[in-house]
Design a protein around this motif. Structure first.
Motif, mmCIF file in Angstrom:
data_model
loop_
_atom_site.group_PDB
_atom_site.id
_atom_site.type_symbol
_atom_site.label_atom_id
_atom_site.label_comp_id
_atom_site.label_asym_id
_atom_site.label_seq_id
_atom_site.Cartn_x
_atom_site.Cartn_y
_atom_site.Cartn_z
ATOM 1 N N ARG A 1 4.483 7.887 -14.686
ATOM 2 C CA ARG A 1 3.635 8.845 -15.394
ATOM 3 C C ARG A 1 4.351 9.443 -16.606
ATOM 4 O O ARG A 1 3.759 9.629 -17.668
ATOM 5 C CB ARG A 1 3.179 9.948 -14.436
ATOM 6 N N ALA A 2 5.635 9.729 -16.447
ATOM 7 C CA ALA A 2 6.405 10.287 -17.566
ATOM 8 C C ALA A 2 6.504 9.280 -18.711
ATOM 9 O O ALA A 2 6.342 9.645 -19.890
ATOM 10 C CB ALA A 2 7.794 10.695 -17.087
ATOM 11 N N LEU A 3 6.775 8.024 -18.361
ATOM 12 C CA LEU A 3 6.872 6.999 -19.405
ATOM 13 C C LEU A 3 5.528 6.769 -20.084
ATOM 14 O O LEU A 3 5.466 6.535 -21.294
ATOM 15 C CB LEU A 3 7.396 5.699 -18.799
ATOM 16 N N ARG A 4 4.437 6.837 -19.315
ATOM 17 C CA ARG A 4 3.115 6.651 -19.928
ATOM 18 C C ARG A 4 2.816 7.783 -20.913
ATOM 19 O O ARG A 4 2.275 7.547 -21.985
ATOM 20 C CB ARG A 4 2.036 6.570 -18.849
ATOM 21 N N ARG A 5 3.174 9.007 -20.540
ATOM 22 C CA ARG A 5 2.971 10.130 -21.474
ATOM 23 C C ARG A 5 3.808 9.941 -22.732
ATOM 24 O O ARG A 5 3.344 10.184 -23.850
ATOM 25 C CB ARG A 5 3.320 11.458 -20.796
ATOM 26 N N ALA A 6 5.050 9.488 -22.558
ATOM 27 C CA ALA A 6 5.923 9.284 -23.725
ATOM 28 C C ALA A 6 5.406 8.162 -24.621
ATOM 29 O O ALA A 6 5.555 8.221 -25.849
ATOM 30 C CB ALA A 6 7.344 8.971 -23.250
ATOM 31 N N ALA A 7 4.780 7.163 -24.010
ATOM 32 C CA ALA A 7 4.297 6.011 -24.778
ATOM 33 C C ALA A 7 2.890 6.205 -25.328
ATOM 34 O O ALA A 7 2.365 5.324 -26.005
ATOM 35 C CB ALA A 7 4.318 4.763 -23.891
ATOM 36 N N ALA A 8 2.285 7.368 -25.059
ATOM 37 C CA ALA A 8 0.892 7.592 -25.471
ATOM 38 C C ALA A 8 0.650 7.321 -26.951
ATOM 39 O O ALA A 8 -0.356 6.694 -27.310
ATOM 40 C CB ALA A 8 0.464 9.010 -25.097
ATOM 41 N N PRO A 9 1.541 7.748 -27.867
ATOM 42 C CA PRO A 9 1.279 7.469 -29.287
ATOM 43 C C PRO A 9 1.243 5.973 -29.610
ATOM 44 O O PRO A 9 0.688 5.587 -30.637
ATOM 45 C CB PRO A 9 2.449 8.159 -30.005
ATOM 46 N N TRP A 10 1.858 5.156 -28.751
ATOM 47 C CA TRP A 10 1.900 3.718 -29.002
ATOM 48 C C TRP A 10 0.775 2.969 -28.301
ATOM 49 O O TRP A 10 0.657 1.749 -28.438
ATOM 50 C CB TRP A 10 3.254 3.160 -28.546
ATOM 51 N N THR A 11 -0.044 3.690 -27.532
ATOM 52 C CA THR A 11 -1.181 3.048 -26.867
ATOM 53 C C THR A 11 -2.131 2.486 -27.912
ATOM 54 O O THR A 11 -2.332 3.082 -28.973
ATOM 55 C CB THR A 11 -1.920 4.077 -25.993
ATOM 56 N N SER B 1 4.823 0.389 -35.882
ATOM 57 C CA SER B 1 4.478 1.800 -36.046
ATOM 58 C C SER B 1 3.341 2.138 -35.096
ATOM 59 O O SER B 1 2.561 1.261 -34.713
ATOM 60 C CB SER B 1 4.059 2.083 -37.495
ATOM 61 N N PRO B 2 3.223 3.410 -34.689
ATOM 62 C CA PRO B 2 2.129 3.781 -33.782
ATOM 63 C C PRO B 2 0.778 3.474 -34.423
ATOM 64 O O PRO B 2 0.575 3.707 -35.617
ATOM 65 C CB PRO B 2 2.321 5.288 -33.589
ATOM 66 N N PRO B 3 -0.168 2.944 -33.648
ATOM 67 C CA PRO B 3 -1.465 2.577 -34.214
ATOM 68 C C PRO B 3 -2.360 3.794 -34.416
ATOM 69 O O PRO B 3 -2.068 4.894 -33.945
ATOM 70 C CB PRO B 3 -2.053 1.646 -33.148
ATOM 71 N N ALA B 4 -3.461 3.550 -35.116
ATOM 72 C CA ALA B 4 -4.455 4.602 -35.316
ATOM 73 C C ALA B 4 -5.059 5.020 -33.980
ATOM 74 O O ALA B 4 -5.185 4.221 -33.054
ATOM 75 C CB ALA B 4 -5.560 4.089 -36.247
ATOM 76 N N ARG B 5 -5.440 6.278 -33.888
ATOM 77 C CA ARG B 5 -6.235 6.784 -32.780
ATOM 78 C C ARG B 5 -7.688 6.864 -33.240
ATOM 79 O O ARG B 5 -7.962 6.965 -34.439
ATOM 80 C CB ARG B 5 -5.775 8.188 -32.363
ATOM 81 N N VAL B 6 -8.625 6.821 -32.312
ATOM 82 C CA VAL B 6 -10.018 7.100 -32.648
ATOM 83 C C VAL B 6 -10.110 8.584 -32.975
ATOM 84 O O VAL B 6 -9.720 9.435 -32.173
ATOM 85 C CB VAL B 6 -10.955 6.744 -31.476
ATOM 86 N N ALA B 7 -10.621 8.905 -34.176
ATOM 87 C CA ALA B 7 -10.684 10.305 -34.604
ATOM 88 C C ALA B 7 -11.615 11.100 -33.692
ATOM 89 O O ALA B 7 -12.675 10.606 -33.292
ATOM 90 C CB ALA B 7 -11.179 10.376 -36.042
ATOM 91 N N PRO B 8 -11.237 12.339 -33.343
ATOM 92 C CA PRO B 8 -12.114 13.151 -32.486
ATOM 93 C C PRO B 8 -13.454 13.417 -33.163
ATOM 94 O O PRO B 8 -13.526 13.614 -34.379
ATOM 95 C CB PRO B 8 -11.321 14.455 -32.309
ATOM 96 N N GLY B 9 -14.505 13.397 -32.364
ATOM 97 C CA GLY B 9 -15.822 13.756 -32.864
ATOM 98 C C GLY B 9 -16.138 15.183 -32.493
ATOM 99 O O GLY B 9 -15.472 16.116 -32.938
ATOM 100 N N THR B 10 -17.147 15.353 -31.635
ATOM 101 C CA THR B 10 -17.514 16.675 -31.127
ATOM 102 C C THR B 10 -17.352 16.638 -29.615
ATOM 103 O O THR B 10 -18.284 16.276 -28.891
ATOM 104 C CB THR B 10 -18.971 17.021 -31.489
ATOM 105 N N PRO B 11 -16.152 16.940 -29.113
ATOM 106 C CA PRO B 11 -15.903 16.780 -27.670
ATOM 107 C C PRO B 11 -16.843 17.638 -26.821
ATOM 108 O O PRO B 11 -17.277 18.710 -27.238
ATOM 109 C CB PRO B 11 -14.450 17.231 -27.507
#
Length: 415
Positions: free
Chosen positions: A321-331, A177-187
């Motif tokens: 680049r397209a594949l990297r964008r598609a795979a972003a949730p799995w980074t 399953s896609p891993p957790a992302r670091v939650a946004p703080g105050t960009p």
């Protein structure tokens, strides 16, 4: 006239080259603090000679037609320009040099794609990560230190650990399953990376422990992000932490370039929620040992297919680049790059002295958005947190540093 030697881009270099972004430069920063002043002429001479001792660093991207099938490095007999610069001292000189290391990337079109900037007695080495990594450039800097100070800068012997049979740990969390992302703080509104460096005590580890300091740092990173995400209301998800593994020798035969391979260490949400620390450290050690022992291409098997010369680089770049964008949730959730104990004395001689602090930082581009880099010198841990400003602010970085320090202390388990 002799035709310059050309080398096709290795897989790591080509994937990085395909995915460059101006707003978040792919730089590696190395910051070396010395006790004494640096002589300008001697350092320029020593560093230039060190480049010649490691000629693979003297390279630039070769020009080519749009329909070329490969990017190539062109080796040069000399640097294309002055590599070593000296910044004027001032109250913000150190901070400004750190900012330049994150925002001003040495161009690939100029040999070598490296810049050495000196601020008082601090050396800032900025590296274009498409071409080179931190450990390779540290090897070049160790050669420069020896040439500058006349003292032996041979690497210390690595710690001897008994060889263990390769085995799969029995309780590794699933990676389906896609891993957790670091939650946004105050960009921050401005693009690019921010960074914070700090010095901490090395964590205590009982003699004969089945885990290493690297495992303590891995657990600390996982607990820090789990805590941060809970504070910011993120739904619990498995964490995956990328860990570079470097099997290269540290002596003068070390191959120069991007030489680490990447593995991912997984953690499940329950094991990071009020964990029994000795058990978590033991399981983490089993996972990291198993992952290090597995033979694997640097970026996995798919990257080799992407970089095969079946089409012009422009077409493969668009696909990558397209594949990297598609795979972003799995980074992976984040990257922990532990350089470990700096293997070289980095001794610049009697007047300038031996390095007492060395920081590294790795690029922190989205979707990961946060990298943790550690090294130890003179019995102290040197931590660099680097983040994408699209995700976090400097205040967020300071809070993450405090969490990291707290959880590092909790890994000091007594038997």
């Amino acid at each position: 006239m002799t035709t310059p030697v050309r080398i096709p881009f290795p897989v790591v270099d080509e994937v990085s080259r395909h995915c460059l972004q101006e707003e978040e430069p792919e730089t590696v920063h190395i910051e070396v603090h010395l006790p004494g002043p640096v002589d300008q002429m001697r350092l320029r001479k020593a560093f230039t000679e060190a480049l010649h001792r490691h000629p693979r660093i003297l390279m630039r991207e070769a020009k080519g037609p749009w329909y070329r099938r490969r990017y190539e490095w062109e080796l040069t007999p000399e640097p294309d320009g002055e590599v070593v610069t000296f910044a004027p001292p001032g109250p913000r000189a150190l901070q400004d040099a750190r900012t330049r290391a994150l925002t001003e990337v040495p161009p690939l079109s100029v040999s070598p794609p490296v810049r050495l900037e000196v601020v008082d007695s601090v050396l800032f080495l900025t590296i274009n990560h498409t071409a080179l990594d931190g450990p390779a450039c540290l090897r070049v800097l160790a050669t420069a230190a020896e040439l500058y100070g006349g003292r032996d800068n041979a690497p210390a012997a690595p710690p001897v650990r008994p060889a263990e049979p390769r085995q799969e740990p029995s309780d590794t969390p699933t990676t389906w399953s896609p891993p957790a992302r670091v939650a946004p703080g105050t960009p921050d509104p401005s693009p690019g990376n921010g960074m914070l460096v700090t010095e901490l005590p090395l964590p205590h580890r009982p003699k004969g422990s089945p885990y290493t300091v690297n495992d303590q740092l891995m657990v600390t990173t996982a607990l820090t992000i789990a805590h941060w995400n809970r504070e910011h209301g993120a739904r619990p998800r498995p964490l995956r932490i990328t860990m570079p593994v470097d099997d290269r020798p540290r002596d003068t035969t070390m191959p120069i370039g991007n030489g680490t391979r990447l593995v991912e260490v997984p953690f499940s949400p329950p094991e990071l929620d009020h964990p029994e620390m000795s058990g978590l450290l033991r399981r983490t050690a089993e996972r990291t040992r198993a992952l290090k022992s597995l033979p694997r291409p640097q970026l996995g098997h798919g990257a080799a297919l992407l970089t095969a010369p079946w089409a012009p680089v422009a077409a493969r770049a668009a696909l990558t680049r397209a594949l990297r964008r598609a795979a972003a949730p799995w980074t992976s959730t984040t990257l922990l790059s532990n350089i470990g104990r700096i293997p070289y004395p980095l001794d610049f001689g009697e007047e300038t002295g031996r390095a007492h602090a060395v920081w590294f930082s790795a690029p922190a581009r989205m979707p990961r958005g946060l990298t943790v880099t550690t090294a130890s010198t003179a019995g102290r841990l040197h931590l660099a947190l680097r983040w994408s400003r699209a995700l976090l602010s400097h205040g967020d970085g300071a809070h993450l540093r405090d969490l990291f320090e707290h959880y590092l202390h909790t890994t000091e388990v007594t038997p």
